[in-house]
Design a protein around this motif. Structure first.
Motif, PDB file in Angstrom:
ATOM      1  N   PRO A 183      18.298  -0.632  18.144  1.00  0.00           N
ATOM      2  CA  PRO A 183      17.783  -0.296  19.470  1.00  0.00           C
ATOM      3  C   PRO A 183      16.493   0.525  19.394  1.00  0.00           C
ATOM      4  N   ASP A 184      15.504   0.126  20.184  1.00  0.00           N
ATOM      5  CA  ASP A 184      14.240   0.877  20.302  1.00  0.00           C
ATOM      6  C   ASP A 184      13.450   0.897  18.982  1.00  0.00           C
ATOM      7  N   MET A 185      13.729  -0.047  18.089  1.00  0.00           N
ATOM      8  CA  MET A 185      13.064  -0.054  16.784  1.00  0.00           C
ATOM      9  C   MET A 185      11.622  -0.538  16.886  1.00  0.00           C
ATOM     10  N   LEU A 186      10.753   0.107  16.135  1.00  0.00           N
ATOM     11  CA  LEU A 186       9.360  -0.291  16.031  1.00  0.00           C
ATOM     12  C   LEU A 186       9.114  -0.958  14.682  1.00  0.00           C
ATOM     13  N   THR A 187       8.036  -1.697  14.580  1.00  0.00           N
ATOM     14  CA  THR A 187       7.662  -2.353  13.326  1.00  0.00           C
ATOM     15  C   THR A 187       6.291  -1.844  12.896  1.00  0.00           C
ATOM     16  N   ALA A 188       6.137  -1.624  11.600  1.00  0.00           N
ATOM     17  CA  ALA A 188       4.876  -1.074  11.089  1.00  0.00           C
ATOM     18  C   ALA A 188       4.344  -1.898   9.931  1.00  0.00           C
ATOM     19  N   MET A 189       3.028  -1.954   9.853  1.00  0.00           N
ATOM     20  CA  MET A 189       2.334  -2.480   8.680  1.00  0.00           C
ATOM     21  C   MET A 189       1.264  -1.476   8.295  1.00  0.00           C
ATOM     22  N   VAL A 190       0.868  -1.522   7.019  1.00  0.00           N
ATOM     23  CA  VAL A 190      -0.104  -0.553   6.512  1.00  0.00           C
ATOM     24  C   VAL A 190      -1.301  -1.280   5.923  1.00  0.00           C
ATOM     25  N   ALA A 239       3.136 -10.504 -11.757  1.00  0.00           N
ATOM     26  CA  ALA A 239       3.721  -9.995 -10.514  1.00  0.00           C
ATOM     27  C   ALA A 239       5.226 -10.225 -10.523  1.00  0.00           C
ATOM     28  N   HIS A 240       5.962  -9.396  -9.798  1.00  0.00           N
ATOM     29  CA  HIS A 240       7.402  -9.585  -9.694  1.00  0.00           C
ATOM     30  C   HIS A 240       7.724 -10.778  -8.795  1.00  0.00           C
ATOM     31  N   ALA A 241       6.916 -10.970  -7.770  1.00  0.00           N
ATOM     32  CA  ALA A 241       7.021 -12.143  -6.886  1.00  0.00           C
ATOM     33  C   ALA A 241       8.428 -12.363  -6.352  1.00  0.00           C
ATOM     34  N   THR A 242       9.033 -11.313  -5.823  1.00  0.00           N
ATOM     35  CA  THR A 242      10.374 -11.442  -5.248  1.00  0.00           C
ATOM     36  C   THR A 242      10.329 -12.305  -3.992  1.00  0.00           C
ATOM     37  N   MET A 243      11.435 -13.008  -3.720  1.00  0.00           N
ATOM     38  CA  MET A 243      11.470 -13.857  -2.532  1.00  0.00           C
ATOM     39  C   MET A 243      11.350 -13.030  -1.257  1.00  0.00           C
ATOM     40  N   GLU A 244      11.928 -11.842  -1.252  1.00  0.00           N
ATOM     41  CA  GLU A 244      11.809 -10.939  -0.103  1.00  0.00           C
ATOM     42  C   GLU A 244      10.809  -9.850  -0.454  1.00  0.00           C
ATOM     43  N   PRO A 245       9.639  -9.831   0.188  1.00  0.00           N
ATOM     44  CA  PRO A 245       8.679  -8.755  -0.081  1.00  0.00           C
ATOM     45  C   PRO A 245       9.257  -7.392   0.285  1.00  0.00           C
ATOM     46  N   MET A 246       8.538  -6.342  -0.075  1.00  0.00           N
ATOM     47  CA  MET A 246       9.038  -4.989   0.144  1.00  0.00           C
ATOM     48  C   MET A 246       9.164  -4.672   1.637  1.00  0.00           C
ATOM     49  N   ASN A 247      10.220  -3.989   1.998  1.00  0.00           N
ATOM     50  CA  ASN A 247      10.447  -3.585   3.379  1.00  0.00           C
ATOM     51  C   ASN A 247      11.481  -2.468   3.429  1.00  0.00           C
ATOM     52  N   CYS A 248      11.515  -1.768   4.523  1.00  0.00           N
ATOM     53  CA  CYS A 248      12.426  -0.630   4.659  1.00  0.00           C
ATOM     54  C   CYS A 248      12.533  -0.262   6.128  1.00  0.00           C
ATOM     55  N   VAL A 249      13.696   0.228   6.539  1.00  0.00           N
ATOM     56  CA  VAL A 249      13.890   0.763   7.882  1.00  0.00           C
ATOM     57  C   VAL A 249      14.236   2.239   7.743  1.00  0.00           C
ATOM     58  N   ALA A 250      13.503   3.084   8.460  1.00  0.00           N
ATOM     59  CA  ALA A 250      13.725   4.531   8.380  1.00  0.00           C
ATOM     60  C   ALA A 250      13.762   5.132   9.773  1.00  0.00           C
ATOM     61  N   TRP A 302       6.039  -5.407   4.530  1.00  0.00           N
ATOM     62  CA  TRP A 302       4.952  -5.822   3.647  1.00  0.00           C
ATOM     63  C   TRP A 302       4.885  -7.346   3.672  1.00  0.00           C
ATOM     64  N   THR A 303       3.704  -7.878   3.829  1.00  0.00           N
ATOM     65  CA  THR A 303       3.540  -9.323   3.736  1.00  0.00           C
ATOM     66  C   THR A 303       3.527  -9.734   2.263  1.00  0.00           C
ATOM     67  N   ARG A 304       3.572 -11.035   2.010  1.00  0.00           N
ATOM     68  CA  ARG A 304       3.445 -11.512   0.641  1.00  0.00           C
ATOM     69  C   ARG A 304       2.119 -11.048   0.041  1.00  0.00           C
ATOM     70  N   GLU A 305       1.076 -11.060   0.844  1.00  0.00           N
ATOM     71  CA  GLU A 305      -0.237 -10.622   0.362  1.00  0.00           C
ATOM     72  C   GLU A 305      -0.235  -9.136  -0.006  1.00  0.00           C
ATOM     73  N   ASP A 306       0.449  -8.323   0.799  1.00  0.00           N
ATOM     74  CA  ASP A 306       0.588  -6.906   0.459  1.00  0.00           C
ATOM     75  C   ASP A 306       1.289  -6.752  -0.887  1.00  0.00           C
ATOM     76  N   ASP A 307       2.352  -7.521  -1.054  1.00  0.00           N
ATOM     77  CA  ASP A 307       3.154  -7.438  -2.260  1.00  0.00           C
ATOM     78  C   ASP A 307       2.357  -7.827  -3.502  1.00  0.00           C
ATOM     79  N   MET A 308       1.536  -8.851  -3.369  1.00  0.00           N
ATOM     80  CA  MET A 308       0.762  -9.328  -4.507  1.00  0.00           C
ATOM     81  C   MET A 308      -0.393  -8.391  -4.849  1.00  0.00           C
ATOM     82  N   ARG A 309      -1.019  -7.811  -3.845  1.00  0.00           N
ATOM     83  CA  ARG A 309      -2.240  -7.038  -4.079  1.00  0.00           C
ATOM     84  C   ARG A 309      -2.029  -5.532  -4.152  1.00  0.00           C
ATOM     85  N   SER A 310      -0.952  -5.043  -3.563  1.00  0.00           N
ATOM     86  CA  SER A 310      -0.768  -3.588  -3.491  1.00  0.00           C
ATOM     87  C   SER A 310       0.454  -3.113  -4.243  1.00  0.00           C
TER      88      SER A 310
END
Length: 730
Positions: free
Chosen positions: A228-235, A351-362, A438-446
């Motif tokens: 509920p009331d969750m926001l989404t962020a990208m960096v 690269a680790h190239a995981t199927m699920e890029p990095m993400n987190c809920v806080a 994190w998008t796939r591009e974030d994961d690959m480059r950052s």
């Protein structure tokens, strides 16, 4: 494993001095005398333990829930962990389920590492004795409860499939005795089964408990979380490693519908929005000027040339550190002649190239923190987040979810993306949940990478053609630099594991092996099988070339060295693989063999290879593994198949390159991975063993590349000095 690799070095994970000061300040400014590191890192936790201990819950309907301290990110460890408990408890396997443990190092620390952390292919091995005792202890409590109720000796009661029975004909299921059993004092040293009496462990009945949920989509991953009331962020991250924000203009970003806030955090500029699309569009509309004064601006060729300068002695500023030295090594420096072989190898960033890029809920409300994500290192995440928020490490609640792969990427010393999410959630405040994507591009480059590695070898053969003196030099980045735990004596062993303990060096009288660690501004991390990703290739491909130099068959050559070194396990897996492969290769294919030990297990592979349009094509792969007690043969086979394909993918195509400090690859169009039609047929055979279980998730990865290289060497007498086999057209 994808993670810390040296159990000896990790056994006593300790917070840094700064961490101790921070944590002690959080508990009122008084240093807690007598507290262990686990106590300190769990301070503030309010985990409740039931009657049967921290690993077992039993419901009135008889369902047994095994609490797993280890994350499940595809490796299938939950089934094996549950089977250990179920075997000793004699529970009905069909009524056993698995639940993820809360974050608490005091209760759920990895026995090899001293922190709650999944890695190093240690989930089963470090839990073996612990979970056997937990299951046996709970069983003893039920037996005692039944004996008390029926007024009979405990020795006359049997347990099978959650049913207790007495010779008189009396029976009861777990649920019926639950309240009585819960009142029994658990034994401090419960009697364990003789492995010969196992009925579940080692059987085909031990299958994954998560298959249905992962097949029908009900399994919960971080990307599935909706609160509920969750926001989404990208960096917006700096385009070069080490860059920082100089200034930014968020005017256009704030005009994007759905964008809520835009602000700076330590790693870049966060765009917070109502949904993922708005966050991404807002980020694209940002105008950022980056301060790259301290950024890494070199490209891959320049970094590799710098490594070569270290090897050649042209750059003497980098210190050489010995990791194996004996005999008169100086005599090898100037040695020349037909009996001396010199070889060089280069390995790229991966690269680790995981199927699920990095993400987190806080969610952060004052000093109250809740994280919901696929946490691989809960203790590290708690400690790093606590420093950001200013709370007790144990007060950082973590709900660990399934994760779509890791291969080491989700366990960093800095908890990079989790801390990034907490910085954002702290700024938003009031306990409002924020999902960082994190998008796939974030994961690959950052993200983080398996480091570039160079090896230089000089080997002198004796009159029988066996190694008499071995000079070995390695140049790479240190993965363990900045680790919050002591590394033990000597240099970072993750760079040379698989060499210093190799039977080839054990059988060689003179050894001079050293490593150098240049400082490079590219973040590196363990990658599935860590040091073995390159050391297995170097050692195994070198052995085939030495055998050819000596005019020996490569299999016979290995057997001679293994016999000399007393490497019985290596001999056993090699012989089993050869037996199962049969006397001849499939018509039109050429065989290559490789054997390597990592994470306590020894793996031999025989790969059948041919060239198609100038590139290697791998068909049949016969694998033999000695991994101690085989808890789930089916899952071991699955891990050998997956590890082989992962290792083959990297060997054939894997390469991350930098141009002027920026990563060139952004997605799978540039970072090529193995496709289904390119996957080999992998057969797995397990050496029977009564030893405790050892690693399975990673040992299958490093062996395939040298096996392929050795097949190509047998095919055309051309050695492979650089990976990948197939170079990118970019």
């Amino acid at each position: 494993m994808n993670a810390p690799v040296d159990p000896k070095g990790l056994k006593a994970i300790q917070p840094s001095r700064r961490d101790v000061v921070v944590a002690s300040t959080m508990v009122g400014g008084a240093l807690l005398v007598g507290c262990s590191p686990a106590d300190l890192m769990s301070a503030g936790s309010k985990v409740e333990v039931g009657a049967f201990g921290p690993f077992i819950k039993i419901a009135p309907d008889g369902v047994v829930t095994v609490i797993s301290k280890h994350i499940e990110f595809g490796q299938g460890n939950h089934a094996g962990l549950a089977a250990i408990v179920a075997e000793e408890l004699d529970a009905d396997w069909s009524k056993v389920k698995v639940e993820q443990a809360p974050a608490n190092a005091k209760l759920y620390a990895n026995g090899n590492m001293g922190a709650q952390l999944t890695g190093g292919s240690s989930a089963i091995s470090n839990s073996w004795d612990q979970l056997r005792k937990a299951g046996a202890g709970a069983r003893a409590m039920f037996v005692q409860a039944a004996a008390n109720r029926w007024n009979v000796p405990v020795g006359e009661i049997t347990v099978k499939d959650s049913v207790l029975a007495h010779t008189s004909g009396k029976t009861a299921i777990f649920g019926e005795l639950l309240s009585d059993a819960a009142k029994v004092n658990p034994p401090t040293d419960p009697k364990l089964k003789d492995p010969k009496a196992f009925t579940l462990i080692g059987s085909d009945r031990v299958r994954r408990k998560d298959s249905q949920a992962k097949s029908d989509g009900t399994a919960l991953y971080t990307q599935d979380v909706r609160l509920p009331d969750m926001l989404t962020a990208m960096v917006a991250h700096p385009p070069r490693f080490g860059g920082k924000v100089k200034s930014f203009d968020a005017t256009e970003a704030k005009k994007v519908a759905g964008v809520v806030e835009v602000f700076e955090i330590p790693t870049g500029i966060a765009v917070v929005a109502q949904n993922t699309y708005a966050a991404r569009m807002g980020r694209e509309a940002l105008k950022v000027e980056w301060d790259e004064e301290k950024a890494e601006k070199r490209g891959s060729p320049a970094i590799i040339q710098g490594y070569r300068d270290v090897l050649s002695g042209k750059d003497a500023s980098v210190k050489w550190e010995p990791f194996d030295q004996r005999g008169d090594a100086a005599a090898l420096e100037t040695a020349k002649g037909a009996d001396v072989v010199e070889l060089n190898y280069e390995f790229p960033y991966l690269a680790h190239a995981t199927m699920e890029p990095m993400n987190c809920v806080a969610a952060v409300d004052g000093n109250k923190v809740k994280l919901t994500f696929g946490s691989q290192g809960q203790t590290l995440d708690q400690l790093n987040v606590a420093k950001v928020v200013g709370c007790l490490p144990g007060s950082v609640e973590i709900e660990t979810l399934f994760a779509g792969g890791s291969f080491g990427r989700r366990a960093t010393f800095q908890s990079d993306y989790a801390v990034e999410c907490v910085h954002i959630a702290k700024k938003v405040g009031k306990g409002r949940p924020v999902k960082l994507v994190w998008t796939r591009e974030d994961d690959m480059r950052s993200g983080y990478f398996r480091p570039i590695v160079l090896h230089a070898l000089k080997v002198k053969l004796d009159k029988d053609g066996l190694p008499a003196a071995w000079r070995h030099r390695i140049v790479t980045q240190s993965i363990m630099k900045g680790a919050p735990m002591p590394m033990g004596k000597g240099p970072d062993s993750s760079a040379f594991e698989g060499i210093n303990d190799s039977p080839y060096l054990k059988a060689t009288p003179v050894v001079d092996a050293q490593v150098a660690f240049p400082d490079i501004g590219v973040p590196v991390l363990w990658w599935r099988s860590v040091g073995a990703t390159h050391t297995a290739f170097v050692m195994e491909h070198t052995i085939d070339q030495l055998a050819a130099k000596a005019g020996k068959d490569p299999v016979a050559y290995r057997r001679a060295i293994y016999t000399k070194a007393g490497a019985e396990r290596h001999l056993a897996v090699l012989n089993l693989a050869l037996e199962k492969a049969g006397p001849k290769a499939t018509a039109g294919w050429t065989r290559g063999v490789a054997v390597h030990e990592s994470f306590g297990s020894v793996v031999a592979q025989i790969a059948e290879v041919k060239l198609e349009n100038g590139a290697p094509r791998v068909g049949r792969v016969v694998t033999a593994i000695d991994c101690g007690v085989a808890i789930s043969p089916d899952q071991i086979a699955a891990q050998m198949e997956g590890g082989t394909c992962y290792g083959l993918s990297a060997a054939l195509f894997g390469e991350v390159t930098l141009t002027d400090g920026q990563v060139d690859q952004t997605n799978f169009d540039g970072y090529r991975v193995l496709r289904i039609n390119e996957a080999p047929s992998v057969e797995t055979h397990i050496v029977p063993s009564g030893n405790p279980p050892s690693g399975v998730g990673e040992p299958g990865t490093p062996v395939i590349a040298p096996a392929v290289a050795n097949a190509l060497f047998a095919l055309n007498k051309a050695a492979t000095s650089r990976l990948p086999f197939v170079r990118s057209e970019a």
